[in-house]
Motif scaffolding. Structure first.
Motif, mmCIF file in Angstrom:
data_model
loop_
_atom_site.group_PDB
_atom_site.id
_atom_site.type_symbol
_atom_site.label_atom_id
_atom_site.label_comp_id
_atom_site.label_asym_id
_atom_site.label_seq_id
_atom_site.Cartn_x
_atom_site.Cartn_y
_atom_site.Cartn_z
ATOM 1 N N ILE A 1 40.677 43.336 51.501
ATOM 2 C CA ILE A 1 39.926 43.490 50.249
ATOM 3 C C ILE A 1 40.781 43.162 49.016
ATOM 4 O O ILE A 1 41.980 43.428 49.002
ATOM 5 C CB ILE A 1 39.328 44.902 50.096
ATOM 6 C CG1 ILE A 1 40.405 45.956 49.837
ATOM 7 C CG2 ILE A 1 38.491 45.286 51.309
ATOM 8 C CD1 ILE A 1 39.873 47.283 49.339
ATOM 9 N N TYR B 1 48.532 54.339 46.528
ATOM 10 C CA TYR B 1 47.712 54.481 45.318
ATOM 11 C C TYR B 1 46.832 55.710 45.510
ATOM 12 O O TYR B 1 46.431 56.021 46.637
ATOM 13 C CB TYR B 1 46.851 53.227 45.170
ATOM 14 C CG TYR B 1 45.728 53.364 44.161
ATOM 15 C CD1 TYR B 1 45.920 53.020 42.830
ATOM 16 C CD2 TYR B 1 44.478 53.836 44.553
ATOM 17 C CE1 TYR B 1 44.893 53.154 41.910
ATOM 18 C CE2 TYR B 1 43.446 53.974 43.631
ATOM 19 C CZ TYR B 1 43.665 53.625 42.314
ATOM 20 O OH TYR B 1 42.659 53.765 41.404
ATOM 21 N N GLY C 1 34.425 49.643 40.826
ATOM 22 C CA GLY C 1 35.156 49.000 41.929
ATOM 23 C C GLY C 1 35.936 49.977 42.792
ATOM 24 O O GLY C 1 36.301 49.661 43.927
ATOM 25 N N LEU C 2 36.220 51.153 42.258
ATOM 26 C CA LEU C 2 36.873 52.175 43.086
ATOM 27 C C LEU C 2 35.856 52.762 44.065
ATOM 28 O O LEU C 2 36.146 53.003 45.238
ATOM 29 C CB LEU C 2 37.432 53.301 42.210
ATOM 30 C CG LEU C 2 38.890 53.194 41.774
ATOM 31 C CD1 LEU C 2 39.120 51.929 40.983
ATOM 32 C CD2 LEU C 2 39.301 54.406 40.948
ATOM 33 N N ARG D 1 45.333 55.530 49.081
ATOM 34 C CA ARG D 1 45.565 54.279 49.796
ATOM 35 C C ARG D 1 47.021 54.256 50.241
ATOM 36 O O ARG D 1 47.903 54.695 49.503
ATOM 37 C CB ARG D 1 45.332 53.066 48.887
ATOM 38 C CG ARG D 1 43.881 52.893 48.444
ATOM 39 C CD ARG D 1 43.567 51.418 48.282
ATOM 40 N NE ARG D 1 43.755 50.758 49.571
ATOM 41 C CZ ARG D 1 44.063 49.476 49.726
ATOM 42 N NH1 ARG D 1 44.226 48.711 48.685
ATOM 43 N NH2 ARG D 1 44.218 48.981 50.930
ATOM 44 N N HIS E 1 49.274 43.209 47.230
ATOM 45 C CA HIS E 1 48.112 42.298 47.244
ATOM 46 C C HIS E 1 48.521 40.836 47.050
ATOM 47 O O HIS E 1 49.460 40.555 46.298
ATOM 48 C CB HIS E 1 47.195 42.603 46.056
ATOM 49 C CG HIS E 1 46.570 43.942 46.073
ATOM 50 N ND1 HIS E 1 45.322 44.166 46.601
ATOM 51 C CD2 HIS E 1 46.990 45.132 45.590
ATOM 52 C CE1 HIS E 1 45.000 45.440 46.425
ATOM 53 N NE2 HIS E 1 45.993 46.049 45.823
ATOM 54 N N PHE F 1 41.667 55.299 52.051
ATOM 55 C CA PHE F 1 40.363 55.698 51.481
ATOM 56 C C PHE F 1 39.472 54.483 51.277
ATOM 57 O O PHE F 1 38.252 54.590 51.233
ATOM 58 C CB PHE F 1 40.564 56.494 50.176
ATOM 59 C CG PHE F 1 40.202 55.774 48.910
ATOM 60 C CD1 PHE F 1 41.087 54.882 48.335
ATOM 61 C CD2 PHE F 1 38.982 55.993 48.291
ATOM 62 C CE1 PHE F 1 40.759 54.208 47.169
ATOM 63 C CE2 PHE F 1 38.640 55.328 47.121
ATOM 64 C CZ PHE F 1 39.533 54.423 46.570
ATOM 65 N N HIS G 1 50.903 49.218 49.777
ATOM 66 C CA HIS G 1 50.446 47.866 50.091
ATOM 67 C C HIS G 1 50.801 46.924 48.952
ATOM 68 O O HIS G 1 51.070 47.365 47.825
ATOM 69 C CB HIS G 1 48.926 47.855 50.315
ATOM 70 C CG HIS G 1 48.165 48.303 49.112
ATOM 71 N ND1 HIS G 1 47.979 49.634 48.791
ATOM 72 C CD2 HIS G 1 47.585 47.606 48.102
ATOM 73 C CE1 HIS G 1 47.316 49.725 47.660
ATOM 74 N NE2 HIS G 1 47.060 48.512 47.212
ATOM 75 N N TYR H 1 48.732 50.629 38.358
ATOM 76 C CA TYR H 1 48.730 49.178 38.155
ATOM 77 C C TYR H 1 48.745 48.845 36.667
ATOM 78 O O TYR H 1 48.000 49.467 35.890
ATOM 79 C CB TYR H 1 47.466 48.575 38.775
ATOM 80 C CG TYR H 1 47.528 48.502 40.292
ATOM 81 C CD1 TYR H 1 47.888 47.324 40.932
ATOM 82 C CD2 TYR H 1 47.230 49.608 41.071
ATOM 83 C CE1 TYR H 1 47.943 47.240 42.313
ATOM 84 C CE2 TYR H 1 47.279 49.545 42.456
ATOM 85 C CZ TYR H 1 47.639 48.351 43.068
ATOM 86 O OH TYR H 1 47.700 48.286 44.436
ATOM 87 N N ALA I 1 34.848 50.390 46.959
ATOM 88 C CA ALA I 1 35.881 50.363 48.000
ATOM 89 C C ALA I 1 35.869 51.666 48.798
ATOM 90 O O ALA I 1 35.930 51.659 50.030
ATOM 91 C CB ALA I 1 37.251 50.133 47.373
ATOM 92 N N GLY J 1 40.122 44.549 46.038
ATOM 93 C CA GLY J 1 40.227 45.753 45.216
ATOM 94 C C GLY J 1 39.903 45.423 43.765
ATOM 95 O O GLY J 1 39.740 44.262 43.395
ATOM 96 N N PRO J 2 39.827 46.473 42.930
ATOM 97 C CA PRO J 2 39.373 46.265 41.546
ATOM 98 C C PRO J 2 40.512 46.075 40.542
ATOM 99 O O PRO J 2 40.273 46.124 39.342
ATOM 100 C CB PRO J 2 38.635 47.572 41.267
ATOM 101 C CG PRO J 2 39.374 48.591 42.076
ATOM 102 C CD PRO J 2 39.886 47.890 43.305
ATOM 103 N N LEU J 3 41.748 45.854 41.018
ATOM 104 C CA LEU J 3 42.878 45.953 40.096
ATOM 105 C C LEU J 3 43.618 44.632 39.885
ATOM 106 O O LEU J 3 44.735 44.607 39.385
ATOM 107 C CB LEU J 3 43.837 47.058 40.603
ATOM 108 C CG LEU J 3 43.125 48.415 40.755
ATOM 109 C CD1 LEU J 3 43.978 49.408 41.522
ATOM 110 C CD2 LEU J 3 42.745 48.984 39.400
HETATM 111 C C1 BEZ Z 1 43.980 49.176 45.419
HETATM 112 O O1 BEZ Z 1 44.127 48.162 46.025
HETATM 113 O O2 BEZ Z 1 44.947 49.707 44.935
HETATM 114 C C2 BEZ Z 1 42.625 49.784 45.315
HETATM 115 C C3 BEZ Z 1 41.613 49.288 46.111
HETATM 116 C C4 BEZ Z 1 40.350 49.847 46.032
HETATM 117 C C5 BEZ Z 1 40.120 50.890 45.155
HETATM 118 C C6 BEZ Z 1 41.133 51.369 44.378
HETATM 119 C C7 BEZ Z 1 42.409 50.813 44.455
#
Ligand code: BEZ
Ligand code: FE
Length: 306
Positions: free
Chosen positions: A101, A194, A68-69, A215, A220, A247, A218, A160, A72, A103-105
């Motif tokens: 998005i 991040y 998932g990283l 990143r 979520h 990124f 932010h 996270y 993105a 994201g994977p977290l």
């Molecule tokens: C994040 O939201 O922190 C994130 C999003 C995509 C990849 C890695 C982290």
């Protein structure tokens, strides 16, 4: 039948030979991707060592759980959002808070509070106290009571909970149910940005691509309510070095909030604030759901598994 193949014959055998129908959609997508890779190997004259280094990287990427990283970082998550926005425009589904998005977290099942809560786990001396508040509204401007605002963000080191063994379960993750006026509010701190884990398969690729893995700061949200379309979004903190150079390409112009530093304590005592703090006011606007499925409070992986 010969078992000596040209590249084209091999591709045809790989994509066409079967003992059962299988899944037509999977077959079609796989045939396209395999064909594109065959062509890329040919046109770029990819050498066996390069190919196997790629397979080794993919194997390590899978083992690290960082798929998932990479999606993105290579723009796929934002691509899906761009395509969803385009589909909405074509269907005349305008209005509402922009999506951003997931994201994977994300982790499902965070503690649930009514109207207000602390999202942080106690004082974070080096971070700025933040109170974020607002309402959940529908596109007609009516408050949505009983909506669930699921919020998560990074700790002061940009990590996270759940993925970082040093943090408590559900640290910096909460769900807040809006009150009769559609209101929510929470106290936390302004998180830093991040960065992808150093030394990881993701970092390895980004180094080779000459790209950074940062990143901007932010927070979520998944916002869900009966009859409303699930909203997956983020807010961005203004002033971050990576605000326009994420990124994951996930910053949206409409989601960079205004900070109100020096907000007086009066009226916020129940959140434990004792000094002027930074406030963010933000209303989430949900579109009407067209199907029951659209309003389900499911994150992306739970959605495909359901
Ligand atoms: C994040 O939201 O922190 C994130 C999003 C995509 C990849 C890695 C982290
Ligand atoms: Fe994040």
């Amino acid at each position: 039948m010969t078992n000596e193949f040209t590249t084209a014959q091999l591709l045809e055998r790989v994509t066409e030979s079967r003992i059962a129908d299988g899944d037509a959609r999977v077959r079609r997508i796989a045939a396209r991707i395999i064909g594109d890779l065959f062509r890329a190997i040919d046109e770029l004259d990819v050498q066996p060592d390069e190919f196997w280094a790629g397979v080794d990287w993919l194997t390590r990427l899978g083992a690290s759980g960082q798929g998932g990283l990479i999606t993105a970082g290579l723009g796929f998550d934002r691509l899906l959002d761009i395509r969803a926005d385009e589909a909405d425009r074509r269907a005349g589904r305008e209005g509402g808070t922009p999506r951003a998005i997931e994201g994977p977290l994300y982790v499902a099942g965070a503690p649930l509070a009514k109207y207000e809560t602390r999202v942080d786990e106690g004082d974070t001396p080096h971070a700025e106290v933040l109170v974020m508040e607002g309402r959940v509204l529908d596109t007609e401007g009516r408050p949505v009571s009983g909506a669930i605002v699921d919020v998560w963000h990074a700790n002061e080191h940009g990590r996270y909970s759940h993925f970082d063994p040093e943090q408590a379960e559900y640290a910096l993750r909460r769900r807040i149910q809006t009150d009769a006026q559609g209101r929510y509010r929470f106290r936390s701190f302004i998180p830093p940005g991040y960065a992808i884990p150093p030394g990881s398969p993701t970092a390895e690729l980004f180094e080779a691509l000459g790209r950074h893995g940062h990143r901007p700061a932010h927070i979520h949200f998944l916002v869900a309510a009966s009859g409303q379309r699930l909203l997956t979004t983020q807010i961005n903190i203004p002033g971050d070095t990576f605000l326009d150079d994420d990124f994951a390409f996930a910053t949206r112009d409409g989601l960079v909030v205004s900070l109100e530093p020096g907000t007086p304590v009066s009226g916020y005592e129940s959140l434990g604030v004792t000094r002027p703090f930074t406030r963010v006011r933000f209303d989430f606007v949900l579109q009407p759901a067209l199907t029951e499925d659209e309003s389900k409070p499911l994150a992306r992986m739970a959605r495909v598994a359901s």
